[in-house]
Scaffold this motif. Structure first.
Motif, short mmCIF file in Angstrom:
data_model
loop_
_atom_site.label_atom_id
_atom_site.label_comp_id
_atom_site.label_asym_id
_atom_site.label_seq_id
_atom_site.Cartn_x
_atom_site.Cartn_y
_atom_site.Cartn_z
N PRO A 45 -35.09 -5.23 -39.95
CA PRO A 45 -35.24 -5.18 -38.48
C PRO A 45 -35.37 -6.59 -37.90
N LEU A 46 -35.22 -6.67 -36.61
CA LEU A 46 -35.42 -7.94 -35.90
C LEU A 46 -36.83 -7.98 -35.34
N ALA A 47 -37.48 -9.13 -35.48
CA ALA A 47 -38.80 -9.31 -34.89
C ALA A 47 -38.67 -9.29 -33.37
N PRO A 48 -39.71 -8.86 -32.65
CA PRO A 48 -39.64 -8.80 -31.19
C PRO A 48 -39.17 -10.10 -30.55
N GLN A 49 -39.67 -11.24 -31.06
CA GLN A 49 -39.26 -12.52 -30.50
C GLN A 49 -37.79 -12.82 -30.76
N ALA A 50 -37.32 -12.41 -31.95
CA ALA A 50 -35.90 -12.61 -32.27
C ALA A 50 -35.01 -11.80 -31.33
N LEU A 51 -35.44 -10.58 -31.00
CA LEU A 51 -34.69 -9.76 -30.05
C LEU A 51 -34.60 -10.46 -28.69
N GLU A 52 -35.72 -11.00 -28.23
CA GLU A 52 -35.73 -11.69 -26.94
C GLU A 52 -34.85 -12.93 -26.98
N ASP A 53 -34.87 -13.64 -28.11
CA ASP A 53 -34.04 -14.84 -28.25
C ASP A 53 -32.56 -14.49 -28.15
N VAL A 54 -32.17 -13.39 -28.80
CA VAL A 54 -30.77 -12.96 -28.75
C VAL A 54 -30.37 -12.65 -27.30
N LYS A 55 -31.21 -11.90 -26.60
CA LYS A 55 -30.88 -11.54 -25.21
C LYS A 55 -30.87 -12.78 -24.31
N ASN A 56 -31.75 -13.72 -24.58
CA ASN A 56 -31.78 -14.96 -23.77
C ASN A 56 -30.51 -15.77 -23.96
N VAL A 57 -29.98 -15.82 -25.19
CA VAL A 57 -28.72 -16.52 -25.43
C VAL A 57 -27.60 -15.90 -24.61
N VAL A 58 -27.57 -14.56 -24.58
CA VAL A 58 -26.54 -13.87 -23.79
C VAL A 58 -26.73 -14.14 -22.31
N LYS A 59 -27.97 -14.08 -21.83
CA LYS A 59 -28.25 -14.31 -20.40
C LYS A 59 -27.79 -15.69 -19.96
N ARG A 60 -27.99 -16.68 -20.83
CA ARG A 60 -27.62 -18.06 -20.45
C ARG A 60 -26.12 -18.24 -20.33
N ASN A 61 -25.35 -17.37 -20.98
CA ASN A 61 -23.91 -17.56 -21.02
C ASN A 61 -23.13 -16.59 -20.13
N MET A 62 -23.75 -15.48 -19.73
CA MET A 62 -23.04 -14.54 -18.87
C MET A 62 -24.04 -13.73 -18.05
N SER A 63 -23.62 -13.37 -16.84
CA SER A 63 -24.54 -12.70 -15.91
C SER A 63 -24.69 -11.20 -16.20
N ASP A 64 -23.67 -10.58 -16.77
CA ASP A 64 -23.72 -9.13 -16.97
C ASP A 64 -23.81 -8.74 -18.45
N GLY A 65 -24.35 -9.63 -19.26
CA GLY A 65 -24.49 -9.33 -20.68
C GLY A 65 -25.76 -8.58 -21.02
N VAL A 66 -26.75 -8.66 -20.12
CA VAL A 66 -28.02 -7.95 -20.32
C VAL A 66 -28.33 -7.17 -19.05
N LYS A 67 -28.68 -5.89 -19.23
CA LYS A 67 -29.00 -5.03 -18.09
C LYS A 67 -30.19 -4.15 -18.47
N ASP A 68 -31.16 -4.05 -17.59
CA ASP A 68 -32.36 -3.25 -17.84
C ASP A 68 -32.99 -3.61 -19.19
N ASN A 69 -32.97 -4.92 -19.47
CA ASN A 69 -33.55 -5.46 -20.71
C ASN A 69 -32.84 -4.94 -21.96
N GLY A 70 -31.59 -4.50 -21.80
CA GLY A 70 -30.79 -4.05 -22.93
C GLY A 70 -29.46 -4.78 -22.97
N LEU A 71 -28.81 -4.76 -24.12
CA LEU A 71 -27.55 -5.48 -24.31
C LEU A 71 -26.39 -4.60 -23.87
N THR A 72 -25.56 -5.10 -22.94
CA THR A 72 -24.39 -4.35 -22.50
C THR A 72 -23.25 -4.54 -23.49
#
Length: 585
Positions: free
Chosen positions: A194-221
């Motif tokens: 499994p991914l640690a909670p912080q690792a999950l947030e890091d993954v989503k933050n990488v997506v957020k920094r590169n595209m506006s619609d990659g994360v929605k409702d704190n989930g990965l689109t």
């Protein structure tokens, strides 16, 4: 030679002997066979033969010009366009130059798609020697070509299609995003951790920094999911994407493998196949997942969404005439208790064509979601029917009924809950109904097959009470095919809402049944304002379950009373349970 001896040899032969690197000393745990070619010792014909056999070519170059003018054209001419051999350009003798040649090589790499990567190395200094052969293995096991287009710097359409199916299978609630629980399940499924909670947030933050619609409702689109795989490939981590693809059944050409879709399933003679309880629950969850408006029915749009994970549309309009539908003709969750008609259709498919059922379950991701070795775990192979007869009991849940009668006699009857009027071009050869015998849920597959000798569990001989010549056909079929058979038979007096006329046969239907120790003709009609009675289906299923009692206890009215009352009580309890669960949902 430096790789094998781990030192620079003073004398180097024109051509090295063929060697095999054992699997246990390589990072990928795959044996690697290395074949050397020397222009000084070998002919062009020998070179062409080797090119046709290898899985990867290491092209050692010190000068760039021969690569583009000689080696790449030669290799391309000797390999099939649709199955090009990956190529790695190796800048050797890097110890003799002060500056890197990568600036010169990279444009060539971008020009030719077959070039997987470029590496500078030095046999003298042992620089990048081990890494070179690691990249060689990686290029074969995790090729870039099928996944990514370097010119466009984006994923190829076939890769996008495969990853989109993986996303939809992993989106367990079908809300269009992968939440933390779904991402963790996906991570465990593909990488066993499994991914640690912080690792999950890091993954989503990488997506957020590169595209506006990659994360929605704190989930990965889906767009964010595809972006991550693009990023993995651009950073040289092709193995991450390939691990995901292979876990979900894909081969090197991004097609689902035959081993994944059609796992081995041994079926002895005279045995049938059924979906087991876990598979039934899985299909029930598939129905719920796509019933977005929670109306307990799948609209055409919802059905289309369900089958987006399929490479083709597996259902035609005849399916709506095979299982229960609502007033709009949409596949629904029929009354009691929670029998999902998507599951019922799969039961039909499993009984009649188990390989097709395995294929459908594969597309839906059964083995992934249910954490099974393959979708063969969804299938129960019943024991031989002869053993059931000997033991006078059965564990089967699905039974087959052949409906025979003269044309126009009403043999095209339909189970309760199906539409009474069926378009001729949408007519189904099969219909399936849910019945209850002693509180046990059973399924009866009815078919109007003209093959009288096809293996079935019970036979319906149908005649039209309003047609004086109708019963003769049913009587002849019985005497020719079933009079000495152990298959239970029931005579159905169809169109019982019409005036009954005298049949032009030596015996009346009642006299015929009495003579051959059959039940009296059972009246049946579909021409009612209410749904047709289910009693006949309960009787047929009971006879299929207990064929040894067809001429004994089944004549006893109390037997039928017990079976019918058991079905009614179980139905009422099931409906109450269903309503309670629906409110919770």
């Amino acid at each position: 030679m430096s790789l094998v001896s781990e030192e620079f040899p003073d004398e180097v032969p024109l051509r090295a002997e063929e060697i095999t690197i054992p699997a246990d000393v390589t990072p990928e745990r795959v044996p690697t066979h290395i074949v050397d070619y020397s222009e000084a010792e070998q002919s062009d014909e020998q070179l062409y033969q080797e090119i046709s056999k290898v899985m990867l070519i290491l092209c050692f170059v010190y000068a760039v010009i021969p690569v583009t003018s000689h080696w790449i054209p030669l290799i391309n001419d000797r390999t099939d366009k649709d199955s090009r051999v990956p190529l790695i350009l190796v800048g050797n003798k890097s110890d003799l130059v002060e500056h890197s040649s990568m600036e010169t090589i990279l444009p060539i790499m971008n020009q030719y798609q077959d070039i997987e990567t470029c590496v500078e190395c030095s046999a003298k200094n042992l620089k990048n020697i081990s890494e070179l052969f690691y990249y060689a293995q990686k290029a074969v096991l995790h090729p870039t070509g099928p996944l990514y287009c370097p010119e466009e710097k984006e994923l190829k359409p076939s890769c996008i299609k495969s990853l989109t199916r993986i996303f939809k299978v992993s989106d367990l609630d079908n809300d269009g995003v992968l939440n933390d629980n779904e991402l963790n399940f996906f991570q465990r499924t593909c990488f066993n951790t499994p991914l640690a909670p912080q690792a999950l947030e890091d993954v989503k933050n990488v997506v957020k920094r590169n595209m506006s619609d990659g994360v929605k409702d704190n989930g990965l689109t889906l767009k964010g999911f595809l972006f991550l795989h693009t990023l993995f490939i651009q950073r040289g981590r092709h193995e991450t994407t390939w691990t995901v693809l292979r876990r979900f059944g894909y081969d090197d050409d991004l097609e689902l493998t035959q081993e994944y879709l059609f796992p081995l399933l041994k079926i002895p003679p005279d045995c049938t196949t059924e979906l087991n309880h876990n598979a039934y629950l899985f299909l029930q969850s598939v129905f719920d997942k796509h019933d977005k408006d929670r109306d307990c029915a799948l609209s055409p749009e919802e059905v289309k969404d369900l089958f987006k994970v399929f490479p083709y549309m597996p259902w035609g309009p005849d399916v709506n005439n095979t299982v229960c539908t609502n007033d709009q003709g949409w596949i629904n969750v029929s009354g009691v208790p929670l029998p999902v008609d998507v599951s019922v259709t799969r039961l039909l498919t499993t009984y009649l064509d188990v390989q097709r059922s395995l294929e459908y379950l594969g597309y839906l991701g059964y083995s992934i979601i249910c954490e099974q070795e393959s979708q063969a775990a969804a299938i129960t192979v019943t024991r031989n029917k002869r053993i059931d007869l000997q033991k006078k009991q059965t564990q089967r849940s699905v039974f087959r009924c052949n409906v025979l009668g003269a044309r126009g006699s009403g043999e095209e009857w339909v189970p309760p809950g199906l539409p009474g009027r069926i378009r001729e071009d949408h007519k189904s050869f099969y219909a399936i109904s849910t019945t209850y015998v002693y509180g046990q849920e059973k399924y009866l597959i009815s078919t109007s097959s003209r093959r009288r000798t096809s293996p079935v569990d019970v036979v319906c001989l149908v005649y039209d009470v309003n047609n004086p010549r109708s019963f003769e056909y049913a009587a002849k079929v019985y005497k020719q095919y079933f009079i000495d058979s152990k298959t239970p038979c029931v005579v159905i007096a169809a169109k019982s809402d019409l005036h009954e006329v005298r049949q032009h046969y030596s015996l009346s239907p009642h006299e015929f049944c009495r003579k051959h120790k059959l039940h009296p003709p059972q009246p049946f009609t579909c021409n009612t304002t209410e749904a047709p009675s289910k009693d006949i289906y309960t009787r047929l299923t009971t006879m299929a379950m207990y064929p040894h009692m067809a001429q004994a206890d089944l004549k006893n009215s109390t037997f039928w009373l017990r079976a019918s009352v058991g079905a009614t009580v179980f139905a009422v309890l099931g409906f109450a349970m269903y309503r309670a669960l629906l409110k919770q949902r």
